[in-house]
Design a protein around this motif. Structure first.
Motif, PDB file in Angstrom:
ATOM      1  N   ASN A   5       0.847  -1.188   0.000  1.00 33.92           N
ATOM      2  CA  ASN A   5       0.000   0.000   0.000  1.00 33.92           C
ATOM      3  C   ASN A   5       0.883   1.239   0.000  1.00 33.92           C
ATOM      4  OD1 ASN A   5      -2.611  -1.290   0.142  1.00 33.92           O
ATOM      5  ND2 ASN A   5      -2.099  -1.842   2.253  1.00 33.92           N
TER       6      ASN A   5
ATOM      7  N   CYS B  21       1.883   5.168   0.490  1.00 33.81           N
ATOM      8  CA  CYS B  21       1.558   6.285   1.378  1.00 33.81           C
ATOM      9  C   CYS B  21       1.894   7.626   0.722  1.00 33.81           C
ATOM     10  CB  CYS B  21       2.290   6.163   2.706  1.00 33.81           C
ATOM     11  SG  CYS B  21       4.086   6.144   2.553  1.00 33.81           S
ATOM     12  N   LEU B  22       2.654   7.562  -0.374  1.00 33.11           N
ATOM     13  CA  LEU B  22       3.093   8.783  -1.045  1.00 33.11           C
ATOM     14  C   LEU B  22       3.023   8.582  -2.554  1.00 33.11           C
ATOM     15  CD1 LEU B  22       4.278  11.484   0.120  1.00 33.11           C
ATOM     16  CD2 LEU B  22       6.537  10.607  -0.516  1.00 33.11           C
TER      17      LEU B  22
ATOM     18  N   GLY C 121       5.669   2.841  -1.056  1.00 29.02           N
ATOM     19  CA  GLY C 121       5.110   2.053   0.031  1.00 29.02           C
ATOM     20  C   GLY C 121       6.175   1.744   1.058  1.00 29.02           C
ATOM     21  N   GLU C 122       5.783   1.043   2.106  1.00 31.56           N
ATOM     22  CA  GLU C 122       6.749   0.685   3.153  1.00 31.56           C
ATOM     23  C   GLU C 122       7.783  -0.292   2.622  1.00 31.56           C
ATOM     24  OE1 GLU C 122       6.800  -1.338   7.643  1.00 31.56           O
ATOM     25  OE2 GLU C 122       4.910  -0.671   6.736  1.00 31.56           O
TER      26      GLU C 122
ATOM     27  N   ARG D  68       0.037  12.793  -0.352  1.00 31.32           N
ATOM     28  CA  ARG D  68      -0.227  11.581   0.414  1.00 31.32           C
ATOM     29  C   ARG D  68      -1.300  10.771  -0.296  1.00 31.32           C
ATOM     30  NH1 ARG D  68       2.290  11.467   5.182  1.00 31.32           N
ATOM     31  NH2 ARG D  68       3.037  13.435   6.085  1.00 31.32           N
ATOM     32  N   THR D  69      -1.210   9.458  -0.181  1.00 27.80           N
ATOM     33  CA  THR D  69      -2.178   8.602  -0.852  1.00 27.80           C
ATOM     34  C   THR D  69      -2.369   7.331  -0.037  1.00 27.80           C
ATOM     35  OG1 THR D  69      -2.722   7.535  -2.969  1.00 27.80           O
ATOM     36  CG2 THR D  69      -0.442   7.393  -2.241  1.00 27.80           C
ATOM     37  N   GLU D  70      -3.390   6.591  -0.355  1.00 31.38           N
ATOM     38  CA  GLU D  70      -3.640   5.297   0.275  1.00 31.38           C
ATOM     39  C   GLU D  70      -3.947   4.245  -0.797  1.00 31.38           C
ATOM     40  OE1 GLU D  70      -6.764   5.803   3.119  1.00 31.38           O
ATOM     41  OE2 GLU D  70      -5.528   6.963   4.514  1.00 31.38           O
TER      42      GLU D  70
END
Length: 314
Positions: free
Chosen positions: A63, A65-66, A94-95, A239-241
């Motif tokens: 997922n 986040c940016l 993502g992570e 920012r995004t999801e």
């Protein structure tokens, strides 16, 4: 508006006097028609026609986040005066996974995936082309990179190679530059035959982000090679999801890196020969050739090609 070549997609639905569609004709039958003329010489088409992918079948990897967006200025031909094109690259951070991709090829693929009513959401400005044909996935945990490239005139098809995360030997300079209000620092490196200058932002603690670059303590906001074949400039960070997905519903040809480069070059040098076209030719209109008369050029594997300027030349 002038275009160097207009692909006549509608010919698939047109019929000749005897009731055959042009698609059903053999090359000899097309050559015998008064409506067509074999193109003389070799046509260098600087705008590769990447047939889209269907993206209904995908696998979620992470997922994001940016979301980072770059304008890309690219050299597409060097014969005579240099020709340039503008495209966009999106990076989803993502992570575990950082995913970079040609935004307008993705838009074209989404138009090929969604309903007609939804397709309008994925249009593009005439100022941009879909030249960047790659999806690059950096796995930060496994330190691996997966490279997916679309090919000219090959629908739902990609060549793929995976590699260990390349090592970039960066030389960080004292020079700084403001980009989008962020203070960025200069760094230089050489990789795969190109010398790169980038500006990265320590304030945004992302390991490079763009393409397969790695090893800097901040997001790359601008990057260009020494010869200015490629130039990327950040135009937005948000920012995004959203999900980071990898396509699984297309044909994937997995290759070693050296074979991957050879195969891609072959597809550029003779896209029709390596295409999905069963009859081995393509019909198009060379604008200005006969003042717009209803007379079309025939392109074959021998007289139609794309210039090839990969980001990695070694």
């Amino acid at each position: 508006m002038k275009k160097s070549l207009l692909l006549i997609v509608c010919l698939l639905n047109l019929t000749c006097l005897c009731g055959q569609t042009f698609r059903e004709w053999t090359l000899n039958e097309a050559l015998q028609s008064s409506q067509f003329t074999l193109y003389s010489g070799v046509y260098r088409e600087p705008w590769p026609h990447f047939s889209p992918w269907h993206l209904k079948k995908v696998k979620a990897l992470d997922n994001a986040c940016l979301r980072v967006t770059y304008d890309a200025d690219l050299v597409v031909d060097t014969l005579g005066v240099r020709k340039y094109a503008k495209d966009r690259v999106v990076v989803l951070v993502g992570e575990r996974i950082i995913h970079s991709f040609g935004y307008y090829f993705w838009c074209q693929s989404m138009q090929n995936t969604v309903s007609i009513d939804e397709a309008i959401e994925y249009g593009r400005s005439m100022d941009y082309k879909d030249i960047i044909n790659w999806f690059v996935y950096r796995d930060l945990k496994e330190k691996r990179v997966a490279n997916y490239h679309a090919l000219p005139l090959k629908k739902d098809y990609a060549i793929v190679y995976e590699e260990d995360q390349p090592t970039f030997n960066w030389e960080i300079r004292d020079e700084t530059l403001q980009i989008l209000g962020y203070l960025c620092q200069k760094a230089e490196t050489s990789y795969a035959g190109r010398n790169w200058t980038v500006w990265f932002c320590p304030e945004i603690p992302v390991d490079c982000g763009l393409w397969k670059f790695a090893g800097l303590p901040g997001l790359i906001m601008k990057a260009e090679d020494e010869e200015l074949y490629y130039s990327f400039s950040c135009i937005g960070i948000e920012r995004t999801e959203e999900s980071i997905d990898i396509p699984i519903g297309i044909t994937l040809q997995r290759l070693k890196r050296d074979v991957f480069r050879r195969v891609e070059r072959e597809h550029y040098s003779s896209p029709i020969q390596n295409s999905d076209r069963e009859k081995g030719y393509m019909i198009g209109s060379h604008i200005g050739r006969n003042n717009g008369a209803n007379d079309y050029s025939i392109f074959t594997p021998d007289n139609y090609m794309h210039p090839y300027f990969p980001m990695e030349v070694e």
